[in-house]
Design a protein around this motif. Structure first.
Motif, PDB file in Angstrom:
ATOM      1  N   GLN A 264       0.826  -1.211   0.000  1.00 25.10           N
ATOM      2  CA  GLN A 264       0.000   0.000   0.000  1.00 25.10           C
ATOM      3  C   GLN A 264       0.853   1.251   0.000  1.00 25.10           C
ATOM      4  O   GLN A 264       0.578   2.217  -0.712  1.00 25.10           O
ATOM      5  CB  GLN A 264      -0.900   0.019   1.241  1.00 25.10           C
ATOM      6  N   THR A 265       1.893   1.206   0.829  1.00 24.93           N
ATOM      7  CA  THR A 265       2.751   2.385   0.899  1.00 24.93           C
ATOM      8  C   THR A 265       3.422   2.655  -0.433  1.00 24.93           C
ATOM      9  O   THR A 265       3.478   3.800  -0.897  1.00 24.93           O
ATOM     10  CB  THR A 265       3.819   2.185   1.977  1.00 24.93           C
TER      11      THR A 265
ATOM     12  N   THR B   7       3.146  -4.982  16.405  1.00 25.96           N
ATOM     13  CA  THR B   7       2.736  -3.767  15.697  1.00 25.96           C
ATOM     14  C   THR B   7       2.940  -3.946  14.213  1.00 25.96           C
ATOM     15  O   THR B   7       3.668  -4.818  13.764  1.00 25.96           O
ATOM     16  CB  THR B   7       3.544  -2.556  16.164  1.00 25.96           C
ATOM     17  N   GLY B   8       2.321  -3.045  13.481  1.00 21.73           N
ATOM     18  CA  GLY B   8       2.184  -3.232  12.038  1.00 21.73           C
ATOM     19  C   GLY B   8       3.451  -3.171  11.225  1.00 21.73           C
ATOM     20  O   GLY B   8       3.648  -3.964  10.317  1.00 21.73           O
ATOM     21  N   ALA B   9       4.309  -2.234  11.520  1.00 23.97           N
ATOM     22  CA  ALA B   9       5.323  -1.898  10.543  1.00 23.97           C
ATOM     23  C   ALA B   9       6.470  -2.895  10.492  1.00 23.97           C
ATOM     24  O   ALA B   9       7.595  -2.599  10.830  1.00 23.97           O
ATOM     25  CB  ALA B   9       5.876  -0.520  10.854  1.00 23.97           C
ATOM     26  N   THR B  10       6.185  -4.079  10.075  1.00 24.28           N
ATOM     27  CA  THR B  10       7.276  -5.023   9.899  1.00 24.28           C
ATOM     28  C   THR B  10       7.149  -5.639   8.528  1.00 24.28           C
ATOM     29  O   THR B  10       6.057  -5.960   8.065  1.00 24.28           O
ATOM     30  CB  THR B  10       7.208  -6.138  10.951  1.00 24.28           C
ATOM     31  N   ALA B  11       8.278  -5.774   7.874  1.00 25.03           N
ATOM     32  CA  ALA B  11       8.237  -6.183   6.479  1.00 25.03           C
ATOM     33  C   ALA B  11       7.722  -7.601   6.342  1.00 25.03           C
ATOM     34  O   ALA B  11       6.828  -7.884   5.554  1.00 25.03           O
ATOM     35  CB  ALA B  11       9.618  -6.072   5.877  1.00 25.03           C
TER      36      ALA B  11
ATOM     37  N   VAL C  35       5.913   5.347   5.970  1.00 27.07           N
ATOM     38  CA  VAL C  35       5.446   4.140   6.642  1.00 27.07           C
ATOM     39  C   VAL C  35       4.323   4.484   7.615  1.00 27.07           C
ATOM     40  O   VAL C  35       3.330   3.764   7.730  1.00 27.07           O
ATOM     41  CB  VAL C  35       6.603   3.463   7.400  1.00 27.07           C
ATOM     42  N   GLU C  36       4.478   5.610   8.281  1.00 30.79           N
ATOM     43  CA  GLU C  36       3.451   5.990   9.252  1.00 30.79           C
ATOM     44  C   GLU C  36       2.240   6.615   8.587  1.00 30.79           C
ATOM     45  O   GLU C  36       1.312   7.049   9.263  1.00 30.79           O
ATOM     46  CB  GLU C  36       4.057   6.958  10.275  1.00 30.79           C
TER      47      GLU C  36
END
Ligand SMILES: Nc1ncnc2c1ncn2[C@@H]1O[C@H](COP(=O)(O)OP(=O)(O)OP(=O)(O)O)[C@@H](O)[C@H]1O
Ligand SMILES: [Mg+2]
Lengths: 249, 283, 373
Positions: free
Chosen positions: A30-31, A243-247, A71-72
């Motif tokens: 998405q990013t 949390t979300g931000a992990t590849a 990312v945020e």
């Protein structure tokens, strides 16, 4: 030309307000879909800013800052944000890079020495393994340290401590991100020169985006942990692993 | 009373459609034939080029033609000249056209429409009519035998202005007005609102201008007589001497000259074709 | 301070005069709504105030400055357009920040204001999105936000809700009213929807053919229209009109409607009526002046009965709109839904003449307003 204008002006489907945030690879996708144009700009800016060589650490840190904004899912303007981060991070990132370079250099030298020795005598396999592991850990440490420096600007002791904790807590996503980076560059070199445009336009920023994905959440949680003084607070700040931000895992 | 439900009969075999397809295919083949002939001739010896019946696929393709063209004449220099002229002219045309078009589409000034019509009317005037006076004028300016002459002449295009204006007209005025209230200058509106929104129109104009300038023959022929200034299109003529012509080499050089045009077209045609197709559908 | 005065403001496009020398005083922080039929010059007036159209003649004063020659960007106004006019290639955040950035406001101030506005409008979750994906309602909010961040003294809104569906429109009406209260700015709002005008405005300006017909508070406008146009334009269903003749009787003035004498309310004084004695005037009765029966609350002196032939009835849920002909004049009445009438029936309804309006058929002005100035 109407189709193009329709693309712009026709009423959209709307965006649900309480849509849960995507996680993992979907979030990466998405990013990228949202920020591809900014990534391209960022890449070119990075290359330009890196030309004086000594500015590479600052340029990298600034790029991490910008990708962290992406990312945020916060509004970012690659040009302006990069410039600001670049200026403020110029000296800190240079010192940090010297420190990390020293450690990585040490690890690399040791690994190389033991590797040569190991070809002669198997007894050196154990120190080789240790040196290689050290090299790996130090590399991970560097990525975390830079993410922390770029996004949080903590005190040095906190930074080192947090980066060390982060390496121990969640090394795998970063390894995956580094692997993806390596693959990207191998592909670029293998298909050179037809991929030259790829390097100019996306390689750096895209690779950094992946690394930021892999490090951001863990680094921040670790920092909160490192900063907290007493035990009680520590328990509260136990890194939120999910949390979300992990590849990827 | 019962109603019997019948199925509507299936459409019959459609001869009309078949005929259309056949005609379309035939026309396409006719259009492609010269191109294919050029390709095949570029791989032949000079004496075989006009052999009859045409040997479409040469039995012994002469790839050497593609090497020889670079040494027999300064083709590399010609390509460079052409590329230089084309890129500069295209960029200038994009800038001037969209700038003028913005004024004609979104600004109000006295006699705007009359001026626009007068400007557009110049499209109808064939260049051949005024090329000689123009040439004399340019020579007065001392621009004879310079690339600058061609650049100056081709940097402005009524067609480009027309195309861009039509596109800008379809962008809502309110967008410009909102920008004006936000505090943007007219120049800023053009650069920061209109240009980013006009990619399809700019692509279309790029195709036209690029292809036209790259393939331009008459302009360079009149203005450029010195070898080191020549473009491909007139440079290729150097294969024609007084007594003979190297047709194989001419065709090879032509194929080379065609490649950039093809690349530009293929890269940008999406805008252009989709644009035409979907205007038809969506009205 | 942003009181606004229009003094003999005129706009011409070539030969065509679109706004005819209008005079209007708008108080600071007032919510003014311009209504009128399509093409009456509302948008043109608003755009002159915005600085998007030149003033042909007259003066436009904002605060204490004649701004005829001040550029739009220097007028301290913000405008919300009917089609939102968001910049399609910029994110919502950028759309909102753009005006401030162009004015070289400091970064963190821009950021704070944008986030504040987004918070108020509940669009924080959209900040990093492009307008392309947004629905109409979301775009509307962004457009409002873009106007808000610059905290202008004057908000200009040109039919901002007309592209939304009915339900959303009701919500946004309430929100805009709320915004007006919290923003402390002057609002000038154009619409042709009289529900919007009645519910939101401090004062309504009714325009027709480039002239201002009446400026009044919503209820005043409804109760005391100064002329036939305003009377027929405001209120749905429309006011009913009948040709009547004024007669002086023992009990004072009354109107003669095809032989039936109808009483007149004391609002219409003998001074208003005397000049028209024996002349034909236009009687106006709103649909809610008709009743199926009289109750004790009604003043029997003010009531009269009218017979009509039912044409059709439109059930609206809480009421029905009964269309019938009184002496050949088509009439609409708002009645209780229990009132049963089939097409062709003859019905007798009670009319509350205290709600009557009388108009001079030539000048079209209300008799109460006195002769034209
Ligand atoms: N640029 C222009 N040139 C010529 N005539 C114009 C121009 N702009 C508006 N007009 C005319 O001015 C009149 C008033 O227009 P305006 O847009 O103010 O109406 P409006 O009250 O806003 O109507 P609507 O409810 O349809 O928006 C219309 O008859 C219109 O045709
Ligand atoms: Mg309008």
């Amino acid at each position: 030309m109407k189709w193009w204008l329709n693309l712009y002006f026709a009423e959209g489907p709307g965006i649900a307000k309480d849509l849960p945030r995507a996680t993992g690879l979907r979030l990466v996708w998405q990013t990228i879909a949202r920020e591809w144009w900014n990534l391209i700009i960022l890449n070119v800016v990075f290359i330009t800013a890196s030309l004086p060589i000594v500015t590479i650490p600052a340029a990298y840190a600034a790029m991490v800052r910008v990708t962290a904004t992406m990312v945020e899912d916060e509004p970012c303007e690659p040009w302006r944000d990069f410039r600001e981060a670049f200026i403020t991070l110029l000296l800190p990132s240079l010192s940090l890079s010297l420190l990390c370079a020293a450690m990585v250099g040490l690890g690399a030298a040791a690994t190389r020495a033991y590797a040569q020795a190991a070809t002669e005598s198997l007894a050196f396999a154990v120190p080789l393994a240790i040196a290689a592991a050290f090299l790996g850990l130090v590399t991970l440490f560097t990525t975390f340290a830079f993410t922390l420096l770029a996004t949080q600007r903590p005190l040095l002791p906190h930074l080192l401590k947090a980066a060390a904790i982060a390496v121990l807590v969640r090394p795998l996503p970063v390894l995956a991100a580094l692997g993806a980076n390596a693959a990207l560059w191998v592909f670029h070199i293998a298909a050179y020169p037809s991929t030259i445009l790829l390097a100019v336009l996306v390689n750096f920023s895209f690779g950094t985006l992946l690394i930021t994905f892999a490090t951001l959440a863990t680094a921040q949680a670790s920092l909160a942990y490192a900063r907290s003084r007493n035990e009680e607070e520590r328990i509260k700040t136990i890194p939120p692993i999910q949390t979300g931000a992990t590849a990827s895992n | 009373m019962t109603v019997t439900i019948k199925r509507a009969p299936k459409a019959r075999f459609n001869w009309g459609k078949i005929a259309t397809y056949v005609i379309v295919i035939l026309v396409s083949l006719t259009m492609l034939a010269p191109f294919v002939w050029m390709l095949s001739a570029s791989l032949k010896l000079n004496r075989d080029v006009f052999a009859f019946p045409i040997e479409w696929i040469p039995s012994e393709p002469r790839w050497r033609n593609y090497v020889d063209i670079w040494s027999k004449i300064p083709l590399g220099l010609f390509v460079y000249n052409t590329a230089k002229l084309t890129v500069i002219v295209t960029v200038l045309q994009l800038l001037t056209s969209s700038f003028a078009a913005y004024a004609f589409a979104k600004l109000r000034f006295p006699y705007r429409n009359a001026l626009f019509l007068a400007y557009i009317a110049t499209i109808a005037m064939p260049w051949q009519v005024y090329m000689v006076p123009q040439f004399l004028m340019m020579r007065e300016f001392g621009l004879n035998n310079t690339h600058l002459a061609l650049i100056c002449l081709q940097a402005f295009t009524a067609f480009g202005v027309f195309l861009m204006r039509q596109f800008y007209m379809s962008i809502p005025d309110e967008l410009c007005e909102a920008a004006r209230i936000d505090g943007m200058s007219e120049y800023g509106i053009w650069r920061r609102i209109m240009l980013p929104l006009s990619m399809p129109a700019l692509s279309t104009l790029t195709i036209f201008t690029f292809v036209n300038t790259w393939n331009d023959f008459l302009g360079p022929l009149i203005y450029l007589t010195r070898t080191e200034l020549k473009t491909i299109q007139i440079g290729i003529r150097m294969f024609i001497s007084q007594y003979s012509a190297e047709y194989g080499l001419i065709m090879a050089a032509s194929v080379v000259a065609l490649i950039p045009v093809l690349i530009v077209f293929l890269a940008l045609q999406r805008f252009f074709v989709e644009g035409i197709a979907s205007t038809g559908l969506k009205g | 301070m942003a009181a606004i005065s229009l003094r003999k403001l005129r706009k011409t496009f070539g030969e065509l005069t679109v706004v005819h020398d209008i005079d209007l005083e708008i108080a600071d922080k007032e919510f003014i709504i311009l209504v009128g039929p399509s093409g009456c010059g509302k948008s043109t007036t608003l755009r002159m105030i915005a600085g998007l159209e030149d003033v042909s003649s007259g003066d436009l004063i904002i605060g204490d400055l004649i701004v005829n020659d001040v550029a739009a960007k220097d007028r301290d106004i913000a405008m919300v357009f009917q089609n939102y006019a968001l910049y399609p290639h910029m994110t919502v955040y950028k759309n909102m920040a753009f005006g401030l950035e162009l004015r070289r406001a400091p970064r963190d101030e821009v950021d704070r204001k944008v986030r504040e506005a987004a918070e108020i409008l509940d669009i924080t979750y959209l900040l990093n999105r492009k307008p392309k994906a947004l629905s109409g309602g979301q775009r509307q909010r962004v457009a409002l936000g873009r106007a808000m961040v610059r905290s202008p003294e004057v908000f200009l809104l040109d039919e901002p809700l007309s592209n939304l569906d009915a339900k959303l429109r009701a919500t946004m009406r309430a929100e805009i009213t709320k915004l007006h209260r919290s923003l402390n700015a002057t609002f000038i709002y154009v619409t042709h929807d009289q529900v919007e005008a009645m519910t939101m405005a401090d004062r309504i300006v009714v325009m027709q053919d480039g002239h201002i017909q009446q400026v009044a508070k919503p209820q005043d406008l409804y109760d005391n229209p100064v002329n036939l146009f305003v009377a027929s334009f405001i209120g749905a269903p429309q006011m009913n009109f009948y040709p009547v003749t004024i007669r002086e009787t023992d009990a004072g003035f009354a109107v003669d409607f095809g032989g039936t004498l109808l009483p007149l309310p004391p609002r219409l004084t003998p001074e208003n009526l005397a000049p028209y004695e024996g002349q034909e005037v236009t009687l106006g009765l709103r649909p809610e002046a008709f009743f199926e029966r009289m109750t004790s609350e009604h003043d029997p002196d003010m009531f009269a009965q009218l017979d009509g032939v039912v044409d059709y009835a439109e059930p609206m849920g809480p009421e029905i709109h009964l269309n019938f002909a009184v002496q050949g004049h088509s009439t609409t009445a708002r009645l209780s839904p229990r009132f049963a009438a089939r097409p062709g029936d003859t019905v007798t309804l009670h009319v509350d003449m205290s709600m009557a309006h009388l108009f001079d058929p030539k000048s079209e002005r209300s008799l109460m307003a006195g002769p034209a100035a």
